[in-house]
Structure formats: structure tokens, C-alpha cells
Design an enzyme around this catalytic site. Structure first.
Site, mmCIF file in Angstrom:
data_model
loop_
_atom_site.group_PDB
_atom_site.id
_atom_site.type_symbol
_atom_site.label_atom_id
_atom_site.label_comp_id
_atom_site.label_asym_id
_atom_site.label_seq_id
_atom_site.Cartn_x
_atom_site.Cartn_y
_atom_site.Cartn_z
ATOM 1 N N TYR A 141 13.596 -34.628 -15.103
ATOM 2 C CA TYR A 141 12.144 -34.712 -15.250
ATOM 3 C C TYR A 141 11.479 -34.769 -13.886
ATOM 4 C CZ TYR A 141 12.506 -39.747 -14.237
ATOM 5 O OH TYR A 141 12.745 -40.955 -13.636
ATOM 6 N N MET A 189 -5.631 -7.470 8.582
ATOM 7 C CA MET A 189 -5.034 -6.625 9.615
ATOM 8 C C MET A 189 -5.888 -5.380 9.812
ATOM 9 S SD MET A 189 -1.021 -7.203 8.813
ATOM 10 C CE MET A 189 -1.249 -6.799 7.095
ATOM 11 N N ARG A 194 -3.396 2.924 8.524
ATOM 12 C CA ARG A 194 -3.748 1.729 7.762
ATOM 13 C C ARG A 194 -2.560 0.780 7.661
ATOM 14 N NH1 ARG A 194 -8.214 2.557 4.167
ATOM 15 N NH2 ARG A 194 -9.037 4.677 4.250
ATOM 16 N N GLY A 218 -8.357 -7.365 4.546
ATOM 17 C CA GLY A 218 -9.168 -7.499 5.750
ATOM 18 C C GLY A 218 -8.506 -8.231 6.891
ATOM 19 N N CYS A 232 9.598 -38.969 -8.560
ATOM 20 C CA CYS A 232 8.317 -39.643 -8.790
ATOM 21 C C CYS A 232 7.420 -39.614 -7.560
ATOM 22 C CB CYS A 232 8.536 -41.086 -9.239
ATOM 23 S SG CYS A 232 9.411 -42.116 -8.050
ATOM 24 N N SER A 238 15.658 -41.951 -9.356
ATOM 25 C CA SER A 238 14.355 -41.298 -9.238
ATOM 26 C C SER A 238 14.087 -41.082 -7.759
ATOM 27 C CB SER A 238 13.247 -42.146 -9.859
ATOM 28 O OG SER A 238 12.000 -41.481 -9.744
ATOM 29 N N ARG A 290 -3.264 -1.357 -6.426
ATOM 30 C CA ARG A 290 -2.400 -2.528 -6.366
ATOM 31 C C ARG A 290 -2.721 -3.395 -7.575
ATOM 32 N NH1 ARG A 290 -5.582 -4.460 -1.002
ATOM 33 N NH2 ARG A 290 -7.574 -4.922 -1.958
ATOM 34 N N HIS A 302 -15.570 -8.250 1.388
ATOM 35 C CA HIS A 302 -14.578 -9.150 1.977
ATOM 36 C C HIS A 302 -14.723 -10.564 1.423
ATOM 37 C CE1 HIS A 302 -13.286 -12.098 5.068
ATOM 38 N NE2 HIS A 302 -12.272 -11.272 5.205
ATOM 39 N N LYS A 360 0.830 -1.209 0.000
ATOM 40 C CA LYS A 360 0.000 0.000 0.000
ATOM 41 C C LYS A 360 0.860 1.253 0.000
ATOM 42 C CE LYS A 360 -3.779 -0.245 2.214
ATOM 43 N NZ LYS A 360 -4.778 -0.415 3.303
#
Length: 878
Positions: A850, A102, A91, A100, A830, A762, A332, A448, A22
Site C-alpha cells: 500500500y 527550441m 526545424r 516554442g 507513509c 512502513s 502530433r 505560445h 516531428k
């Protein structure tokens, strides 16, 4: 001495670590010349000091005082002065948006004297007393820790059947005295009249709110680091509650639900910002501002376009109009639904604001997974209860519940629930997490409920005004007098806003159909295809599937699998074949054992033939039988009871089975006779499987067999099994890679030696996590894991995402030592972590070849593998 306070003119949007999102964005808008109320930001570093030491850093008070004096000079008013008071808001503003979670306190600087000065300067006595009661209410709840219901009950009693806006100045003046009495009674002190004391206490309260339970829960859900802290913004107040020429609103530069371009948002005349977010009064669509205040509307549209071009993304904007003057309170990069995320990223490429690399980086595997969820396939009109606002898409079906506690309780029993509220507040977060979806009778797309649900990917319908929700009686009434009690099943459609009684059938999503290879049109599918194609073009990691049947293998291939990374052969021994395994276990002579193996071999050959056919031309990694043999036998207690009840009538087979079960019983079978140990202890078992693999390979057109030996802890184990496997393959004239799973910590620590006998590793991270941490993955989730998460021992379950410091370090050691001994060593994973986005990035970083995961996670792994390559610059860490 560190600098703890920054004027808005001193910051910019790149200082989010220091100023929070903010504060950084307020500074950025100030520097862009946009109409931002003046103010300053107290840094997150000051918050971290406060949380560590329980008090403010030395010198912070003086630094705040210096910036406050500069603000007073700029505004030509002093904080809380009696004749013409400067009022400020305090704020929160963390690096990552936590809507919402804090605290915020508005109208700081009002007391019994300055409220009169405010009324005189504004020419509006009602406005002044309304602002004062808001301050006491917010301050009492946020700073003094008073239960908000005390204030809400007093306000409801005063209003009776009236709305907030119907209250007159005299009503609000009486309410101020009532609220001060509540503070005196509940907090044991007077409401502070000194403006600087109000501000200092509010700053401390915002810092402390970083560790409030709801904030901790939200950070855990969103995986936000606990050590960041929050900045605090002190901003000169501008007022949207000065009359009908004033108001407050929230705007989005594009639809956060669908990504469509246009004018989206909510506006509320004669109101302050919390009225919009809380959903206390229902808003009007932002487009109506064009009629209410054309000049402010045109200016707002220009600013929205400026901000979207500047941030090159969807922007979420909060604004206030004070008597025809537009003020920007926040911007934002906006939260959005998964559908909007993909569509907006593709749109911005077309508009030349970003390239395809950045577009892929802006979407996530978690968002893609949500897009693959099913949707409603049909809706019976006679069951439609009402239509609200389509706040967050998806289809959700469950039992209606009217409290977060009940949602958590029922969800904990495995039941699907829909959380129904008049409006949600931050204390409802636990219920929102537990529920399949959220339904509210109040609020809009910026309430909210809507904002939090979109961030979590939860289905949400807001502002269903026709529903009369009674949380105390645990029911709601719909038009026509239909009453839905707690426990009744309802269905909500976050795409249309429709609410249905009963269960509505669901159908596959278009994105899931696209990955199944079906022809599906639409902007969303086109965007997904575009970004997936680019992710595939840049990723280094291959993506394979964990698949045990030809059907799973075929589905995995449609989803983009580049082979099978794990075939669990033990899954082939269940059902009707279990008796053949019992015969093997009961064999008392080599001949009996061979007879049992001969019966299993052709079945295994057919199994592998189907897999090779489904994955023709792609690698198929087959893990030889892994679990302990007793898992294929009846339960010890059940079998003992059966034999005891039968007494002399018990069959010879049951008595032999009981003897075998007792013989094979282990206190901790996951650390006992399984994996490679089983292959060495039961002669011919592994040989039978290798022969079946060889026979199937001979039938296949283009087999790429890889034989994986499980649970190896010493190279000697692997060498013994490998020698026999090589001989069998040579006799059959078949070639196959032979490797091992790295799932025992000792294997990771001696990987250099093991690599001498293995062509591939693997990582079986399920067992590796279990053995490294020393707890059972089958039991731990239901025992102490919740407490460990609450205490912060885990930020996330190590069975969900790789523990980089412990398990990850063992993997790094194995990669480095294995490749040092055998440079061409093939490396994969895996365990179920292979489909976890964060774990995919880790696998890229340490140089695996992979990842392998369940078929439905393959698209997620493909996308995240592409994102990992882009984040790392595409470098190959090998």
C-alpha cells in the site's frame, strides 16, 4: 558508420527516439499518402554527438549533402539557385513536444540573387522581400545570437501606424538592408549569402538550442530527460504568405480545452506559421476557412479524421495553404487540458478506438489533481473587464504583473500573481511557471501562451483584444478607461475567458465534490468516475491516508482511503495539551511522571476511539510519539529572555522549564533523542500510548489496530518496545499488528533482522531521504536546492519524488531482505512520496502492499496505482 539522416519516406511514428516527434510524424503522414512537403530528418543521435563533442559527427555533412541532392532532384530546383530557388526550413523536433522552446529558421536559401528569382517565379515581389527579411531576422536571432529587439524595433519604426501586411515591396527591400546592417553591427560579420552555409549553421543552432536556458527550464518543469537531444527536420518550404489565397493554421481534431468533438483551431490568411503561434496578428476561427477556401477546408476535415483514426487520439495539426494547395506541416498527439484528457479518453472507449485499460493509461494523477482545484463561485458583472479566449481552464486570482522577472520575484515571496503580456514568448517560461495564471491581449488557442499553459495546467486567457497592455508602464487599460496598475488584483476564468477586476470568490470543482461523495452530473464527472472505477479494479496497491483526526479520517474514507497508513500521535499533544506534556518533561520522580501520563492516557484513548470509529473495519496504523520532546517546550531564547526580565519574579515553573529546555537542547535534534529512543528514555511513555490504543480498540466494533515504532535502527530497540506492547495488549485482550518505520538507512540495510520482530514495515521516506542524502528537508529547499536543480544534480527534488538510485535502492534492499525473513511481511509507505505519481509507480514496482498519503492526494494515488498495474502488465513483483 551510423546513419544520421533519414528521408521522410524511410521513417515512421514509432521512431520518435531517433527522429523526434516531428520527424517521426512527418514520415508517418508521408507514408499515409498525405500532402507533406518533401524533406529529411537529421537524427537526435547526431545532436547528442554535437552536444558531447562540440561539433558534428564525421561524415554528417556528406550525408546531408546526399539527401539535399535527392530533395533538389525531386523538387526540380536547387537550394538557393538564382533563377528558381528551392528554399527549406530547418526545424527542431525532440521526442517530447516542447512548444516554442527550441529554434526554427524558415526560408533558408535566400540571398540578394535568389530573392529576385523567387519574386519572378512567384509573381509577387512583396512576398519575396518579406520572406527574405524573415530569414535574416530569424537567422540573426537564432543562429547569430542577436537580441531580437533590434529587428523588432527596426520593423516597428518602419511600420509606424501600419500593419505588417500594409508594407510594400519597396518598404521590405529597405528593411532587408536595415536587417543586414544589424547583423553586421551586432554579429561582426556579413549575413551569409551561401545557401549551404545558411543551412549548416541553422542545423548547428537548432542542436545548440537544446541547452538554451528556456529549454532547460521547460524540460525540468515537464521532467523531460536532459540527455535526449533534438532531431532536426529540413523541409521544402511552402508559403502561406503569397496572398489571400494562401494562409497558415493550426487545427485540433477535438477541443483541447474541453474534449468536445467539432472543428477547432485558428487560421490566418497571407501568413507564415510563426505569425499564428506568436500571436502577432489575431487569427480567425478555423470554421471560417470553409468560406475562404471551401475545397481546402473539406480536404483538411478528411485528413483530420484520417489522422485521429490512425493515431486513435486527439491530433494537433499544423498546415499551410499555398495558392489553394493544402500542405500538412506537422501532426502530433495534442496537448490538452486535464478536463479534455478524461473526456477524450472516455469518448474514445465509446468509439471503439481504445479499451478501458488504455484509457486509464492516457490520463495522469497530476491531471486529476488539477481537476480538483477550486473554480469561481460567482462573478460580479460590474467587475468584468473583458472577455478573451478561454485557452486553459481553471480559476486564477492574483496581482497583475507585466514581466516574468516580476512574477518570479513576487511569487518567491509567497504572493499570487497573474502574468499579463501582449503575447508571451519562450523567454516568459519562468514567469508562466511562477504565476497562478496568464493573460494576453493577443493570440488564440494555439498561441505560445495557450499551448504552454495547457501543458502546465495553468489557467490562461488569450486574445483579450480590448485590453491595451503597456508592459513598459506596467499597466493595462480596459474598456471604459479602467486602468489596472501592477499590483492590482485581477481574476481570470480560463473556462469562459472572462477577466475581472479584484478578487472573485472560488468554489470547489465538480470533481472535488464528486470525490466528497456529492451527486454531481456532467460529462467530466462521468468520465472521471468511469476511469477511476476501472483503475480501482486493476490496481494491486491499496491506498491509505495520513490522518490524525476523525475529521481527516472521515474525509479520507470518502475519497476512497482503505485505512490509515499513518496517524502521527504527536499532533495530538498540541494546543491545550501542551501543558500536560510539559508536566511529563518536568517530572523529577516516578510518581510525578506517572501522574502526567495518567492525565494524558484518557485523552489519547478518546483520540484513538474516534479514529477507529471513522475507519471501522479498515486498518489504522498509529505511530507512537516521534519528535524530540523539546518541540513541546517553549523556545530556548524566548524563555531565557522571559526569565531574565522577570528576574526574581520568574515563576518556579518557568525556571524549571528553562532548565529542562537547556537540558534537552540538541544541536541536531532530528538525529537525537526522538522516536524509539524517546520511548526507551522516558519510562511509561510508549506503554501509556499502547494502553490507550488497547482501550480504544475495546470500545470499537471492528478495530484493525497497527502499532508502529518510529526511528528504529537496531532490532534490539524494536524487541524491547515490542515485548512491553505485546504484554499490554494481551492483558487487555486486544490483538494488533506491531511493526516499524523504515526511515534510518541502517534499518533498511538490516531489514532481515528487524523483520524478525516486525509484522509490517512502513517506509518513512521523508526522513529516509533526509538521512540518506544528509541534508535537512526543513532547510534545504531555501538554501542550495535551486542551484542543484540548475546544475542538473537533481532532475526533481528528492523530497518530491523518490530518489530511485539512492533512497529507492535502500527500499529495495529492505523489501527483499524483509520478505526473505518474513514472507507475510506487510509493506507500505507513509512519507509524502505516497501521493507522488512517479513514486506510486516505484512502490508498485518493488512490491509494496500500500501507499499512504494526505487525504486530498488519495484519488491521485488510486489512479496512479491502477496505471502502474497496467504499465507493468498487472504482475505482482513479489
Amino acid at each position: 558508420m551510423p546513419k544520421y539522416v533519414y528521408d521522410f519516406t524511410e521513417g515512421n511514428k514509432d521512431l520518435k527516439d531517433l527522429l523526434g516527434g516531428k520527424g517521426a510524424n512527418l514520415a508517418e503522414m508521408t507514408n499515409l499518402g498525405l500532402p507533406v512537403p518533401p524533406g529529411f530528418t537529421i537524427t537526435a543521435e547526431a545532436c547528442r554527438h554535437y552536444l558531447r563533442h562540440g561539433g558534428m559527427p564525421e561524415g554528417l555533412g556528406d550525408e546531408i549533402g546526399s539527401h539535399l541532392a535527392a530533395l533538389e532532384a525531386r523538387m526540380g530546383r536547387r537550394l538557393g539557385e538564382a533563377d528558381d530557388p528551392l528554399l527549406v526550413s530547418v526545424r527542431s523536433g525532440a521526442k517530447f513536444s516542447m512548444p516554442g522552446m527550441m529554434e526554427t529558421v524558415l526560408n533558408i536559401g535566400l540571398n540578394d540573387q535568389s530573392v529576385l528569382g523567387l519574386a519572378k517565379q512567384a509573381g509577387n515581389e512583396r512576398f519575396a522581400w518579406d520572406s527574405y527579411r524573415r530569414l535574416i531576422q530569424m537567422f540573426g536571432k537564432t543562429v547569430l545570437g542577436i537580441d531580437g529587439e533590434h529587428f523588432e524595433d527596426a520593423l516597428d519604426e518602419l511600420k509606424g501606424d501600419r500593419h505588417d501586411t500594409d508594407l510594400e515591396a519597396s518598404d521590405l527591400q529597405r528593411l532587408v538592408e536595415t536587417f543586414k546592417g544589424i547583423v553586421r553591427r551586432e554579429a561582426g560579420r556579413e549575413f551569409p549569402s551561401d545557401p549551404r552555409e545558411q543551412m549548416d549553421l541553422a542545423v548547428a543552432a537548432v542542436f545548440a538550442s537544446w541547452n538554451a536556458p528556456r529549454a532547460v527550464l521547460y524540460r525540468r518543469q515537464e521532467r523531460i530527460p536532459a540527455g535526449l537531444g533534438t532531431a532536426v527536420n529540413v523541409v521544402a518550404m511552402v508559403f502561406g504568405n503569397l496572398g489571400d489565397d494562401s494562409g497558415t493554421g493550426v487545427a485540433f481534431t477535438r477541443d483541447p480545452g474541453s474534449g468536445r468533438q467539432g472543428v477547432y483551431g485558428d487560421y490566418l490568411q497571407n501568413a507564415q506559421g510563426e505569425d499564428v503561434v506568436a500571436g502577432i496578428r489575431n487569427t480567425v476561427p478555423l470554421q471560417e476557412l470553409e468560406t475562404i477556401d471551401p475545397a481546402s477546408y473539406r480536404e483538411l476535415l478528411d485528413i483530420m479524421a484520417t489522422l485521429e483514426r490512425h493515431y486513435r487520439d486527439l491530433c494537433d495539426i499544423e498546415f499551410t495553404i499555398e495558392r489553394g494547395k493544402l500542405w500538412m506541416l506537422q501532426t502530433r498527439v495534442g496537448k490538452r487540458t486535464p478536463e479534455a484528457a478524461f473526456c477524450i479518453a472516455s469518448q474514445l472507449v465509446d468509439e471503439g478506438l481504445i479499451d478501458l485499460d488504455e484509457a486509464v493509461e492516457r490520463v495522469t494523477g497530476d491531471q486529476l489533481a488539477q481537476l480538483m482545484f477550486p473554480r469561481f463561485s460567482g462573478t460580479a458583472d460590474n467587475r468584468r473587464l473583458t472577455t478573451g479566449m478561454n485557452a486553459s481552464p481553471g480559476a486564477a486570482v492574483g496581482k497583475a504583473v507585466f514581466s516574468s522577472e516580476r512574477a518570479v520575484e513576487l511569487a518567491g515571496r509567497g504572493e499570487d500573481v497573474i502574468l499579463v503580456r501582449r503575447e508571451t514568448n519562450p523567454d516568459d517560461l519562468s514567469g508562466m511557471i511562477a504565476a497562478r495564471g496568464v493573460l494576453t491581449s493577443r493570440g488564440g488557442k494555439t498561441s505560445h501562451a495557450a499551448v504552454v499553459a495547457r501543458g502546465m495546467g495553468k489557467t490562461c486567457v488569450c486574445g483579450a483584444e480590448e485590453l491595451d497592455v503597456d508592459p513598459h508602464e506596467r499597466r493595462f487599460t480596459a474598456p471604459g478607461g479602467i486602468t489596472v496598475e501592477e499590483g492590482d488584483v485581477i481574476s481570470i476564468d480560463g473556462g469562459t475567458g472572462a477577466v475581472y477586476l479584484g478578487e472573485v470568490p472560488v468554489a470547489p470543482s465538480p470533481v472535488a465534490q464528486y470525490f466528497e461523495g456529492r451527486s454531481v452530473d456532467g460529462e467530466l464527472v462521468a468520465a472521471v468516475d468511469r476511469l477511476m472505477t476501472h483503475a480501482d479494479s486493476v490496481r494491486r496497491l491499496a491506498v491509505r491516508a495520513n490522518a490524525d483526526t476523525p475529521e481527516d479520517a472521515a474525509r479520507a474514507r470518502r475519497f476512497g482511503a482503505q485505512g490509515i497508513g499513518l496517524c502521527r500521535t504527536e499532533h495530538m499533544f498540541l494546543g491545550e495539551r501542551r501543558r500536560l506534556v510539559e508536566d511529563l518533561i518536568l517530572a523529577s520522580t516516578p510518581r510525578e511522571r506517572q501522574t502526567a501520563l495518567d492525565a494524558l492516557e484518557p485523552l489519547q484513548t478518546d483520540d484513538f476511539t474516534g479514529l477507529f470509529a471513522a475507519m471501522e473495519g479498515l486498518p489504522v496504523t498509529i505511530r507512537l510519539i516521534d519528535p524530540p520532546l523539546h518541540e513541546f517546550l517553549p523556545d530556548l531564547t524566548d524563555l531565557a529572555v522571559r526569565v531574565a526580565l522577570a528576574a526574581d519574579g520568574a515563576s518556579a515553573r518557568d525556571r524549571r522549564l528553562l532548565e529542562a529546555v537547556r537540558r534537552l537542547h540538541e544541536e541536531n535534534p532530528m538525529l537525537g533523542l526522538r522516536g524509539v529512543r524517546l520511548g526507551l528514555a522516558v519510562p511509561g511513555l510508549f506503554a501509556m500510548q499502547v494502553r490507550a490504543i488497547a482501550a480504544a480498540a475495546r470500545r470499537a466494533a471492528d478495530p484493525r489496530a497497527e502499532i508502529m515504532i518510529p526511528l528504529v535502527g537496531a532490532v534490539q530497540e524494536l524487541e524491547i518496545v515490542r515485548e512491553e506492547a505485546v504484554r499490554i495488549l494481551a492483558e487487555a485482550g486486544v490483538s494488533a499488528l506491531i511493526g516499524t518505520m523504515i526511515e534510518v538507512p541502517r534499518a533498511a540495510l538490516t531489514a532481515g533482522r528487524i523483520a524478525g520482530a516486525a509484522q509490517f514495515f512502513s517506509f518513512g521516506t521523508n526522513d529516509l531521504t533526509q538521512m540518506t542524502w544528509g541534508f535537512s528537508r526543513d532547510d534545504v529547499e531555501s538554501s542550495f536546492f535551486g542551484k542543484y536543480l540548475d546544475l542538473g544534480v537533481f532532475g526533481v527534488s528528492p523530497f518530491e519524488s523518490i530518489d530511485r538510485e539512492g533512497v529507492g535502492r535502500l527500499m529495495r534492499i529492505a523489501v527483499e531482505e524483509g520478505r526473505r525473513a518474513r514472507p507475510d511481511l506487510k509493506l507500505g509507505i507513509c512519507g509524502e512520496h505516497g501521493g507522488d505519481p512517479d513514486s506510486v509507480h516505484f512502490c508498485h514496482d518493488i512490491g509494496l502492499d500500500y501507499v499512504s498519503c494526505s487525504p486530498f492526494r488519495i484519488p491521485v494515488a488510486r489512479l496512479e496505482a491502477g496505471r502502474a498495474a497496467l504499465v507493468s502488465g498487472g504482475s505482482d513483483t513479489r
